[in-house]
Scaffold this active site. Sequence first.
Site, short mmCIF file in Angstrom:
data_model
loop_
_atom_site.label_atom_id
_atom_site.label_comp_id
_atom_site.label_asym_id
_atom_site.label_seq_id
_atom_site.Cartn_x
_atom_site.Cartn_y
_atom_site.Cartn_z
N ALA A 1 -0.88 -0.02 -6.65
CA ALA A 1 0.10 1.04 -6.39
C ALA A 1 1.37 0.67 -7.14
CB ALA A 1 0.37 1.16 -4.89
N GLY B 1 9.43 -0.90 -2.40
CA GLY B 1 8.02 -1.27 -2.48
C GLY B 1 7.14 -0.22 -1.85
N ASN B 2 5.89 -0.59 -1.59
CA ASN B 2 4.95 0.32 -0.96
C ASN B 2 4.02 -0.47 -0.06
OD1 ASN B 2 2.49 -0.48 -2.59
ND2 ASN B 2 3.84 0.23 -4.24
N ARG B 3 3.09 0.21 0.59
CA ARG B 3 2.28 -0.41 1.63
C ARG B 3 0.94 -0.94 1.14
NH1 ARG B 3 1.64 3.97 6.12
NH2 ARG B 3 0.48 2.26 7.08
#
Length: 406
Positions: free
Chosen positions: A277, A210-212
């Site tokens: 994102a 995943g990402n932030r």
Amino acid sequence: MDQTRVVLGVGGGIAAYKACELLRLFTESGHRVRVVPTASALRFVGAPTWAALSGEPVATEVWDEVHEVPHVRIGREADLLVIAPATADVLSRAAGGRADDLLTNVLLTVRCPVVFVPAMHTEMWEHPATRANVATLRERGAVVVEPAVGRLTGADTGKGRLPDPDAIFELCRRVLARGAAADAADLAGRHVVISAGGTREPLDPVRYLGNRSSGKQGYALARTAAARGARVTLVAANTALPDPAGAEVVPVGTAEELRTAVLKAAADADAVVMAAAVADFRPASRAANKIKKQEGRDPEPVALVRNPDVLAELSAARPAPGQVVVGFAAETDDVLANGRAKLARKGCDLLVVNQVGEGLAFGTEENEAVVLDASGGETHVPRGPKEVLADRIWDAVAARWASAAH
């Protein structure tokens, strides 16, 4: 400095009780509020409640306080008129220009922004008469918020629920921030699609890549678009934020799910803003069970495959005529150079480039960016609330529409 004057109209629906909380939010934030209920609304919440919470007198008829000509005075003094709940009856009388009680008289005298927040059963909202009344009010410059989906009265569930008071208040705050400008509802009649959040690509039933991204910038885009009159579809990837008032929220998890939802919503959209994102890669395979740690052995390498490039696909396909496509570029270095290269590579109309890193962009309440235009222009938006950047993005989108019309 004079207090901002808000007129809170209340229609005769069961959701009238939620308007008490909306009234509290206005008064506690320093606004002076005059409540103008319909006679039917008083069957749900009595006049003493409205008067006690607002500190202002409450009337439903033009014959009350007649020596002050209340409908003219209230209308002239108002900085915002919001009607919540706006029932099918209120929408009908407003669209027809009726003046048969104090609220509809005030509607004809105000020159400030007007926000209708409908609440009714799904069948009533979808009826052609209601849809025609909504279209008429939007054509006149009013902001008519799309109702939420959820539990209605009894056991019924569907579209027609009043959005949460917090979300209504945030939308009204944005409308007040834009003021009584002629273009306050400049996105009226437009359908915009926004992606927000960050996709997650499963490794096994427990773990994911995943990402932030928190989704805050995408949600700010949704709130500002709704406040400017747009019909908003928000494709939300793994966010934990309250639904913005007036937005249809489509929850997704992976990049593939996001692609499917965005392409479906984009079929009739005037603009698509890809603020999410989206993971560039996903695991080539997903383990059926949790991957166990084995003592003394390193884990097996994770093979990755490319995810579809949704932004490039949208830019090439343009599902709706004249559609404006906006991309985002989160960069850590060579921000403008990388942004310009991505704009050329993706083929979108606008690209919002911002620097990310510790304390920058992801999860924060503020953002700083440069909006690049495919025609060569660039607009720097200094650090400030994400809603400010969102408004500048919609300004750029509206400018593209205006340019295409000439």
